[in-house]
Design a protein around this motif. Structure first.
Motif, PDB file in Angstrom:
ATOM      1  N   MET A   1       0.946  -1.239  -0.077  1.00 41.57           N
ATOM      2  CA  MET A   1      -0.137  -0.077   0.128  1.00 41.57           C
ATOM      3  C   MET A   1       1.142   1.135  -0.004  1.00 41.57           C
ATOM      4  O   MET A   1       1.842   1.254   0.748  1.00 41.57           O
ATOM      5  CB  MET A   1      -0.945   0.061   1.288  1.00 41.57           C
ATOM      6  N   ASN A   2       0.749   2.209  -0.837  1.00 37.26           N
ATOM      7  CA  ASN A   2       1.255   3.344  -1.035  1.00 37.26           C
ATOM      8  C   ASN A   2       1.076   4.261   0.069  1.00 37.26           C
ATOM      9  O   ASN A   2      -0.019   4.860  -0.061  1.00 37.26           O
ATOM     10  CB  ASN A   2       1.382   3.887  -2.486  1.00 37.26           C
ATOM     11  N   LEU A   3       1.948   4.851   0.900  1.00 34.90           N
ATOM     12  CA  LEU A   3       1.624   5.623   1.953  1.00 34.90           C
ATOM     13  C   LEU A   3       1.221   6.993   1.732  1.00 34.90           C
ATOM     14  O   LEU A   3       0.504   7.768   2.346  1.00 34.90           O
ATOM     15  CB  LEU A   3       2.683   5.605   3.068  1.00 34.90           C
ATOM     16  N   SER A   4       1.740   7.570   0.495  1.00 37.53           N
ATOM     17  CA  SER A   4       1.694   8.929   0.070  1.00 37.53           C
ATOM     18  C   SER A   4       0.147   8.850  -0.443  1.00 37.53           C
ATOM     19  O   SER A   4      -0.388   9.946  -0.308  1.00 37.53           O
ATOM     20  CB  SER A   4       2.672   9.123  -1.050  1.00 37.53           C
ATOM     21  N   ASP A   5      -0.208   7.895  -0.954  1.00 34.66           N
ATOM     22  CA  ASP A   5      -1.769   7.864  -1.391  1.00 34.66           C
ATOM     23  C   ASP A   5      -2.671   7.573  -0.159  1.00 34.66           C
ATOM     24  O   ASP A   5      -3.724   8.196  -0.222  1.00 34.66           O
ATOM     25  CB  ASP A   5      -2.072   6.477  -2.315  1.00 34.66           C
ATOM     26  N   VAL A   6      -2.248   6.803   1.001  1.00 33.37           N
ATOM     27  CA  VAL A   6      -2.960   6.893   2.173  1.00 33.37           C
ATOM     28  C   VAL A   6      -3.159   7.925   2.758  1.00 33.37           C
ATOM     29  O   VAL A   6      -4.265   8.317   3.196  1.00 33.37           O
ATOM     30  CB  VAL A   6      -2.317   5.810   2.819  1.00 33.37           C
ATOM     31  N   SER A   7      -2.217   8.849   2.818  1.00 34.08           N
ATOM     32  CA  SER A   7      -2.077   9.960   3.680  1.00 34.08           C
ATOM     33  C   SER A   7      -3.218  11.119   2.850  1.00 34.08           C
ATOM     34  O   SER A   7      -3.628  12.041   3.586  1.00 34.08           O
ATOM     35  CB  SER A   7      -0.715  10.620   3.694  1.00 34.08           C
ATOM     36  N   LYS A   8      -3.254  11.021   1.739  1.00 35.07           N
ATOM     37  CA  LYS A   8      -4.060  11.892   0.936  1.00 35.07           C
ATOM     38  C   LYS A   8      -5.613  11.762   1.436  1.00 35.07           C
ATOM     39  O   LYS A   8      -6.416  12.539   1.120  1.00 35.07           O
ATOM     40  CB  LYS A   8      -4.147  11.688  -0.640  1.00 35.07           C
ATOM     41  N   LEU A   9      -6.094  10.628   2.042  1.00 37.27           N
ATOM     42  CA  LEU A   9      -7.370  10.394   2.537  1.00 37.27           C
ATOM     43  C   LEU A   9      -7.647  11.200   3.850  1.00 37.27           C
ATOM     44  O   LEU A   9      -8.669  11.378   4.085  1.00 37.27           O
ATOM     45  CB  LEU A   9      -7.571   8.985   3.059  1.00 37.27           C
ATOM     46  N   PHE A  10      -6.567  12.132   4.583  1.00 34.50           N
ATOM     47  CA  PHE A  10      -6.638  12.604   5.766  1.00 34.50           C
ATOM     48  C   PHE A  10      -6.168  14.102   5.629  1.00 34.50           C
ATOM     49  O   PHE A  10      -5.187  14.202   4.947  1.00 34.50           O
ATOM     50  CB  PHE A  10      -5.639  11.929   7.013  1.00 34.50           C
ATOM     51  N   THR A  11      -6.782  14.661   6.327  1.00 26.27           N
ATOM     52  CA  THR A  11      -6.516  16.147   6.661  1.00 26.27           C
ATOM     53  C   THR A  11      -6.313  16.391   8.085  1.00 26.27           C
ATOM     54  O   THR A  11      -6.744  15.755   8.852  1.00 26.27           O
ATOM     55  CB  THR A  11      -7.673  17.139   6.077  1.00 26.27           C
ATOM     56  N   TYR A  12      -5.619  17.629   8.346  1.00 28.80           N
ATOM     57  CA  TYR A  12      -5.575  18.328   9.731  1.00 28.80           C
ATOM     58  C   TYR A  12      -5.909  19.695   9.561  1.00 28.80           C
ATOM     59  O   TYR A  12      -5.914  20.438   8.705  1.00 28.80           O
ATOM     60  CB  TYR A  12      -4.202  17.954  10.165  1.00 28.80           C
ATOM     61  N   TYR A  13      -6.231  20.207  10.870  1.00 28.19           N
ATOM     62  CA  TYR A  13      -6.507  21.645  10.729  1.00 28.19           C
ATOM     63  C   TYR A  13      -5.261  22.405  11.230  1.00 28.19           C
ATOM     64  O   TYR A  13      -4.636  22.371  12.309  1.00 28.19           O
ATOM     65  CB  TYR A  13      -7.642  21.791  12.040  1.00 28.19           C
ATOM     66  N   ASP A  14      -4.816  23.345  10.034  1.00 25.06           N
ATOM     67  CA  ASP A  14      -3.751  24.222  10.415  1.00 25.06           C
ATOM     68  C   ASP A  14      -4.323  25.469  11.133  1.00 25.06           C
ATOM     69  O   ASP A  14      -5.017  26.240  10.766  1.00 25.06           O
ATOM     70  CB  ASP A  14      -3.303  24.794   9.005  1.00 25.06           C
ATOM     71  N   GLN A  15      -3.656  25.594  12.410  1.00 24.60           N
ATOM     72  CA  GLN A  15      -4.317  26.647  13.244  1.00 24.60           C
ATOM     73  C   GLN A  15      -3.591  27.876  12.754  1.00 24.60           C
ATOM     74  O   GLN A  15      -4.148  29.218  13.166  1.00 24.60           O
ATOM     75  CB  GLN A  15      -3.906  26.447  14.559  1.00 24.60           C
ATOM     76  N   ARG A  20      -8.024  23.494   6.585  1.00 26.98           N
ATOM     77  CA  ARG A  20      -7.529  22.006   6.731  1.00 26.98           C
ATOM     78  C   ARG A  20      -6.679  21.805   5.510  1.00 26.98           C
ATOM     79  O   ARG A  20      -6.730  22.027   4.294  1.00 26.98           O
ATOM     80  CB  ARG A  20      -8.793  21.154   6.705  1.00 26.98           C
ATOM     81  N   LYS A  21      -5.536  20.927   5.833  1.00 24.23           N
ATOM     82  CA  LYS A  21      -4.672  20.559   4.672  1.00 24.23           C
ATOM     83  C   LYS A  21      -4.474  19.223   4.725  1.00 24.23           C
ATOM     84  O   LYS A  21      -4.641  18.642   5.706  1.00 24.23           O
ATOM     85  CB  LYS A  21      -3.228  21.417   4.937  1.00 24.23           C
ATOM     86  N   PRO A  22      -4.058  18.684   3.692  1.00 26.48           N
ATOM     87  CA  PRO A  22      -3.511  17.111   3.407  1.00 26.48           C
ATOM     88  C   PRO A  22      -2.514  16.993   4.498  1.00 26.48           C
ATOM     89  O   PRO A  22      -1.563  17.496   4.665  1.00 26.48           O
ATOM     90  CB  PRO A  22      -3.215  17.062   2.050  1.00 26.48           C
ATOM     91  N   VAL A  23      -2.666  15.610   5.057  1.00 28.63           N
ATOM     92  CA  VAL A  23      -1.378  15.121   5.861  1.00 28.63           C
ATOM     93  C   VAL A  23      -0.248  14.795   4.948  1.00 28.63           C
ATOM     94  O   VAL A  23      -0.415  14.077   4.001  1.00 28.63           O
ATOM     95  CB  VAL A  23      -2.006  14.048   6.672  1.00 28.63           C
ATOM     96  N   VAL A  24       1.010  15.196   5.746  1.00 24.30           N
ATOM     97  CA  VAL A  24       2.341  15.051   5.111  1.00 24.30           C
ATOM     98  C   VAL A  24       2.854  14.086   6.165  1.00 24.30           C
ATOM     99  O   VAL A  24       3.350  14.629   7.235  1.00 24.30           O
ATOM    100  CB  VAL A  24       2.870  16.169   4.586  1.00 24.30           C
ATOM    101  N   LEU A  25       2.940  12.974   6.013  1.00 16.91           N
ATOM    102  CA  LEU A  25       3.572  12.028   6.935  1.00 16.91           C
ATOM    103  C   LEU A  25       5.082  12.025   7.129  1.00 16.91           C
ATOM    104  O   LEU A  25       5.915  12.449   6.125  1.00 16.91           O
ATOM    105  CB  LEU A  25       3.309  10.617   6.642  1.00 16.91           C
ATOM    106  N   SER A  26       5.632  12.231   8.126  1.00 17.06           N
ATOM    107  CA  SER A  26       7.165  12.300   8.418  1.00 17.06           C
ATOM    108  C   SER A  26       7.429  10.797   8.407  1.00 17.06           C
ATOM    109  O   SER A  26       6.828   9.818   8.487  1.00 17.06           O
ATOM    110  CB  SER A  26       7.632  12.841   9.802  1.00 17.06           C
TER     111      SER A  26
END
Length: 248
Positions: A1-15, A20-26
């Motif tokens: 499973m491609n983790l970069s594609d998976v992370s596109k399913l999620f967002t986070y709130y940028d204070q 809301r922005k797409p999650v970029v995993l470290s």
């Protein structure tokens, strides 16, 4: 499973920007997420600095598995408040993507689920289930008896080192009813208890992320680390080292 594609399913709130922005995993978060979504290896221990984003990342993996596969997942923590941290992240992730909303198996109105802070169990149309339990050690007998009534082939133990050994044994037995089981333990190494035994157990994959890696990944700042270096438990909370035996 491609983790970069998976992370596109999620967002986070940028204070800072209030959007809301797409999650970029470290890299460290990617390693944690990959262990959950692949359920491999079947024994994993995670040690990383406080506020690194481990609960946020674990919740992504839990949601992906529970919404996709007919699996039961349990999250156990030292108390209900800590267990609800991961559940709140899961609920937040659900309502940030219609894909997950469509997989919910709920009788209550969706708005009620969105607002409900006391939710302890979520089920999905494909048969997946996620629930949380408390291992409150204030009353060991009561906590142990309550946990004995549950089982799950997939188990996440959050803040594992803060759970007493006798209660831990009753939690760990939850996966015994399934030959194909998965156990992930998370925590800061406050105590030389079962969490240290797990750390020394070759059967477990260890993901240890210290403050240096967290700074490199821009999960924490050098300025903040220099400030916290003066405070208690820096070696535990940021260097992720177990206390020496003579210090206990």
């Amino acid at each position: 499973m491609n983790l970069s594609d998976v992370s596109k399913l999620f967002t986070y709130y940028d204070q800072e920007t209030n959007v809301r922005k797409p999650v970029v995993l470290s890299p460290g978060q990617s390693e944690i997420l990959n262990c959950i979504i692949t359920r491999s290896p079947d024994r994993v221990q995670i040690l990383c600095p406080t506020q690194y984003g481990k609960s946020f990342t674990v919740s992504m993996g839990l949601l992906l598995r529970a919404a996709t596969f007919p699996e039961k997942w349990a999250v156990v923590a030292p108390n209900e408040a800590k267990a609800k941290i991961i559940m709140r992240y899961v609920i937040d992730h659900i309502f940030n993507n219609q894909i997950f909303v469509d997989q919910l198996d709920v009788n209550d109105p969706l708005e009620r689920l969105r607002k409900e802070q006391s939710k302890t169990r979520i089920t999905f149309k494909r048969g997946g289930e996620l629930f949380i339990l408390s291992a409150d050690s204030k009353n060991k007998a009561a906590a142990g008896e309550a946990l004995m009534g549950f089982g799950a082939p997939n188990l996440i133990i959050d803040e594992s080192s803060l759970i007493d050994d006798d209660i831990y044994s009753k939690i760990k037995r939850m996966v015994g009813g399934s030959k194909d089981n998965f156990l992930l333990e998370i925590g800061n190494p406050f105590k030389r208890n079962h969490f240290l035994r797990t750390y020394r157990d070759d059967a477990y994959k260890k993901i240890k992320i210290d403050w240096k890696q967290a700074v490199k990944e821009e999960r924490l700042s050098t300025k903040f680390i220099d400030e916290m270096r003066k405070e208690a438990f820096f070696d535990v909370l940021y260097e992720c080292n177990f206390p020496k035996e003579e210090d206990v």
